[in-house]
Enzyme design. Sequence first.
Site, short mmCIF file in Angstrom:
data_model
loop_
_atom_site.label_atom_id
_atom_site.label_comp_id
_atom_site.label_asym_id
_atom_site.label_seq_id
_atom_site.Cartn_x
_atom_site.Cartn_y
_atom_site.Cartn_z
N HIS A 103 -14.58 0.12 -29.05
CA HIS A 103 -16.03 -0.07 -29.02
C HIS A 103 -16.15 -1.62 -28.95
O HIS A 103 -16.95 -1.99 -28.04
CB HIS A 103 -16.77 0.35 -30.36
CG HIS A 103 -17.11 1.68 -30.26
ND1 HIS A 103 -17.93 2.15 -29.61
CD2 HIS A 103 -16.68 2.63 -31.47
CE1 HIS A 103 -18.23 3.53 -30.01
NE2 HIS A 103 -17.24 3.92 -30.82
N CYS B 7 -6.88 -0.60 2.26
CA CYS B 7 -7.83 0.31 1.33
C CYS B 7 -6.97 0.58 0.12
O CYS B 7 -7.52 1.35 -0.75
CB CYS B 7 -8.17 1.62 2.14
SG CYS B 7 -7.07 2.58 2.43
C1 PEP Z 1 -3.15 4.06 -1.51
O1 PEP Z 1 -2.18 4.73 -1.49
O2 PEP Z 1 -3.10 2.95 -1.36
C2 PEP Z 1 -4.51 4.74 -1.12
C3 PEP Z 1 -5.47 4.10 -1.00
O3 PEP Z 1 -4.48 6.22 -1.43
P1 PEP Z 1 -4.46 6.90 -2.92
O4 PEP Z 1 -4.56 5.64 -3.67
O5 PEP Z 1 -5.83 7.70 -2.79
O6 PEP Z 1 -3.26 7.74 -2.92
#
Ligand code: PEP
Length: 571
Positions: free
Chosen positions: A196, A493
Amino acid sequence: MTETLAGGILEGTPVVGGLAYGPAIWPGERPDHDPDALGANTELPEDQREPEVARFVAAAGTVAGRLRDRSSHSSGAAAEVLAATAGLAEDRGWIGAASGLIRKGSPAPAAAAAATEQFATMFTKLGGLMAERVTDLNDVRDRVLAELLGLPEPGVPEPIEPSVLLADDLAPADTAGLDPATTVALVTRLGGPTSHTAIIARQLGIPCVVAVSDLTTVPAGTPVLIDGTLGTITIGPDEATARAQVDASRRRAEAVAAWHGPGRTADGHEVSVLANVADGASARTATGYPVEGIGLFRTELAFLDRPDEPTVDEQAGIYREVLEAFPGQKVVVRTLDAGSDKPLKFVNHKDEANPALGVRGDRIAVENPEIRAHQLDAIARAAAETGSTPWVMAPMIASAREAAAFAQEVRARGMTAGVMVEIPAVAILAPLILAEVDFVSIGTNDLTQYTMAADRMSADLASLTDPWQPAVLKLIAEVASAGQTLGKPVGVCGEAAADPNLACVLTGLGVTSLSSAPVAAAGVGARLAEVTLDACREAATAALATADPAGARQAATSVLDAAATPLSPAV
Ligand code: PEP
Ligand code: MG
């Protein structure tokens, strides 16, 4: 408490970032729990037992009533935790257990303590979130004991100047209603990131560190500097330096909050700052952050609990929701990354000894080509219905042949085709892979796992799965350079894109877009806006010249710090 030397540093688990400085305060004394003092060895005469039950029930009712009253004068998480604690004070099981003990002759204070002990043991055995509720239970016990013994209600003092609240652990009823103007940070000896204390600190937006084992060595009144990002408590630092650091950190937070995009370096080099999403709801949430689109839609997350393959119609509906959240903006849809840590029931995964190296991601299309075909049909349908032009990429591609086969399927449906770079082989052969597709996106989470041969889920291997690993940076450099030669976009990503300094390094390596949890966007964008492309390139060169992640982080950060023109909060 023993004295800790001025300048000493204690360490704990960082929970909410930021710096704060002020004198330490500790919550008021809790009632004595000594069984003798509570009357554990006293037996009540028969005729006093029912009145004692009534006295106990009334005390619990008074405590619950006070908590409920404070809940109704609070809002958000504070109101919820106060209401939940009030619920514990009225819990039938707990009241019943204590009343039963009183009816056997125990005085109410001893019965309340013994009943709490029973429940605390049970919660601790259950572990996880239940174990974290033990603090709440003990807090209710102490409030009821104080009421029964005619003592002042235990709890947090009202600070008269901005102060840092230290405690063994903070119960919700202590933390709810705290004023962030006077309680500028929270530090506890116990507790975890989901306690909390952590929830309330996040809501108040004040730095918080938990699990600081030596905390009791810091006496009340000692000035302390809390770093909620590093998880450190500096005892008695130089006051002027500490205050200057806190001011600089506050100005930085304000500048980050004021950053609205679009992503570009100080000299105007464009880098798209994008969001990772899982479905329509998270895409709509992402629109509340300064992002220019979606760099990764993890489609498998929308189907984790599905026993059967969703129909093309149903899938198209879900994809439409995501596309509609960012009309006319970039949206990168990833086909199902099923398997390993994200198995899908309808894919019928075989048992594998090593699923992270098994049939996962695009590899499921070998035995189930129709699953991939249906999904691409659904994405194309959603695109047509919304007038969007999504980019579509495949996860876990290992070869140019796989990339070409996927691109053919995507292009046959009139869409832009890409693949993820998660397997070192693909980074090593980046020019050949890029020749087959329109773009690539580097998944640094898996690329790091496979480069370092270290399970990304393993806490023990966290230092290996650090995306600042120079070996990983070298692979990213290869891919980005191939993208520049061929004039094709290279995004990142993975979570590496959420780290502001690493984002600058990636930009310096030639990465063209950065996609991560949307909450990270402003920090990344604001850092990029402080430095030139040349500084990013220099930071990248410095990081690549190191032998380990700590060296890379430090080398890049010092280049960037030296080159940065801090944003003014008004930007
Ligand atoms: C990654 O592997 O960096 C990615 C973006 O895919 P995931 O995290 O969904 O495996
Ligand atoms: Mg991945």
